[in-house]
Design a protein around this motif. Structure first.
Motif, PDB file in Angstrom:
ATOM      1  N   LYS A 270      -3.716  -1.194  -3.412  1.00 50.50           N
ATOM      2  CA  LYS A 270      -2.933  -0.384  -2.469  1.00 50.50           C
ATOM      3  C   LYS A 270      -1.542  -0.996  -2.257  1.00 50.50           C
ATOM      4  N   MET A 271      -1.480  -2.315  -2.206  1.00 48.03           N
ATOM      5  CA  MET A 271      -0.201  -2.999  -2.005  1.00 48.03           C
ATOM      6  C   MET A 271       0.670  -2.886  -3.264  1.00 48.03           C
TER       7      MET A 271
ATOM      8  N   GLN B 108       5.750  -9.794   4.481  1.00 48.11           N
ATOM      9  CA  GLN B 108       5.340  -8.473   4.938  1.00 48.11           C
ATOM     10  C   GLN B 108       5.913  -8.227   6.327  1.00 48.11           C
ATOM     11  N   SER B 109       6.136  -6.964   6.636  1.00 48.44           N
ATOM     12  CA  SER B 109       6.583  -6.604   7.978  1.00 48.44           C
ATOM     13  C   SER B 109       5.411  -6.708   8.943  1.00 48.44           C
TER      14      SER B 109
ATOM     15  N   ASP C 136       3.923  -4.448  10.399  1.00 47.50           N
ATOM     16  CA  ASP C 136       2.923  -3.402  10.141  1.00 47.50           C
ATOM     17  C   ASP C 136       2.322  -3.485   8.737  1.00 47.50           C
ATOM     18  N   GLY C 137       2.550  -4.608   8.048  1.00 44.55           N
ATOM     19  CA  GLY C 137       1.909  -4.843   6.760  1.00 44.55           C
ATOM     20  C   GLY C 137       2.638  -4.304   5.552  1.00 44.55           C
ATOM     21  N   GLU C 138       3.838  -3.780   5.735  1.00 43.45           N
ATOM     22  CA  GLU C 138       4.618  -3.268   4.611  1.00 43.45           C
ATOM     23  C   GLU C 138       5.222  -4.424   3.814  1.00 43.45           C
ATOM     24  N   PRO C 139       5.269  -4.319   2.476  1.00 44.44           N
ATOM     25  CA  PRO C 139       5.925  -5.366   1.682  1.00 44.44           C
ATOM     26  C   PRO C 139       7.428  -5.385   1.974  1.00 44.44           C
ATOM     27  N   VAL C 140       7.963  -6.558   2.180  1.00 49.68           N
ATOM     28  CA  VAL C 140       9.398  -6.733   2.415  1.00 49.68           C
ATOM     29  C   VAL C 140      10.025  -7.476   1.234  1.00 49.68           C
TER      30      VAL C 140
ATOM     31  N   ASP D 199      12.044  -3.993   0.752  1.00 51.72           N
ATOM     32  CA  ASP D 199      12.089  -3.183   1.972  1.00 51.72           C
ATOM     33  C   ASP D 199      13.218  -2.152   1.843  1.00 51.72           C
TER      34      ASP D 199
ATOM     35  N   ARG E 241       2.138   0.461  -3.221  1.00 52.70           N
ATOM     36  CA  ARG E 241       3.241   0.566  -2.247  1.00 52.70           C
ATOM     37  C   ARG E 241       4.510  -0.066  -2.801  1.00 52.70           C
TER      38      ARG E 241
ATOM     39  N   LEU F  76       8.224   1.633  -3.469  1.00 50.89           N
ATOM     40  CA  LEU F  76       9.477   1.048  -2.968  1.00 50.89           C
ATOM     41  C   LEU F  76      10.465   0.757  -4.091  1.00 50.89           C
TER      42      LEU F  76
END
Length: 165
Positions: free
Chosen positions: A6-7, A28-29, A31-35, A56, A10, A14
């Motif tokens: 899933k990552m 990661q942010s 909220d778990g988003e890759p930065v 990001d 994502r 991006l």
């Protein structure tokens, strides 16, 4: 290290393409988003000295706008006029080279040597830069900064503080 599918998906969204050489989600942010992602030093049997890649979307866009407005040139003028900044940048590059070297496994190290790139890697710092007092890309500096603080990343954050409305 295995990255959850899933990552990886994502990160693909991006980047707008499948990530090549992806080894880790380095930042990661909340909220778990890759930065920031960490990329192998050997991608598709080609050297890749950019260890950290900013993914990001919002940060990338903000930095795109600043680069387009000439902020790199403004920062470079500051750097050219201040030997202390130059010394700090040199130290940032040396530390980055050592960090990148720590992440290389023996197979990658051997292959880079076979390809004749070992010496080049030893002399290329953040973003693959060989001239340790130049900025080529704010994205690479800031991506690396979010993992290990560096001079240009600090300059960018200070600029944002001074110019936020």
């Amino acid at each position: 290290m295995t990255i959850a599918p899933k990552m990886v998906e994502r990160v693909s969204v991006l980047l707008g393409r499948d990530p090549r050489g992806l080894e880790e989600i380095a930042v990661q942010s909340a909220d778990g988003e890759p930065v920031v992602i960490r990329v192998s030093s050997l991608v598709d049997d080609k050297p890749f000295p950019t260890l950290f890649w900013l993914v990001d979307a919002e940060l990338t866009y903000r930095i795109d706008q600043l680069e387009a407005s000439g902020l790199i040139m403004q920062f470079q003028q500051q750097i050219d006029a201040d030997q202390q900044i130059q010394v700090r940048m040199h130290a940032d590059h040396v530390a980055h080279i050592a960090l990148r070297d720590q992440y290389m496994d023996i197979a990658v190290r051997r292959r880079l040597q076979q390809l004749g790139y070992s010496d080049a890697f030893a002399g290329r710092g953040i973003g693959g830069i060989a001239n340790f007092t130049r900025i080529r890309c704010l994205h690479t500096w800031y991506g690396a900064h979010l993992v290990v603080p560096n001079t240009v990343g600090v300059m960018l954050e200070e600029w944002w503080r001074r110019n936020s409305n």
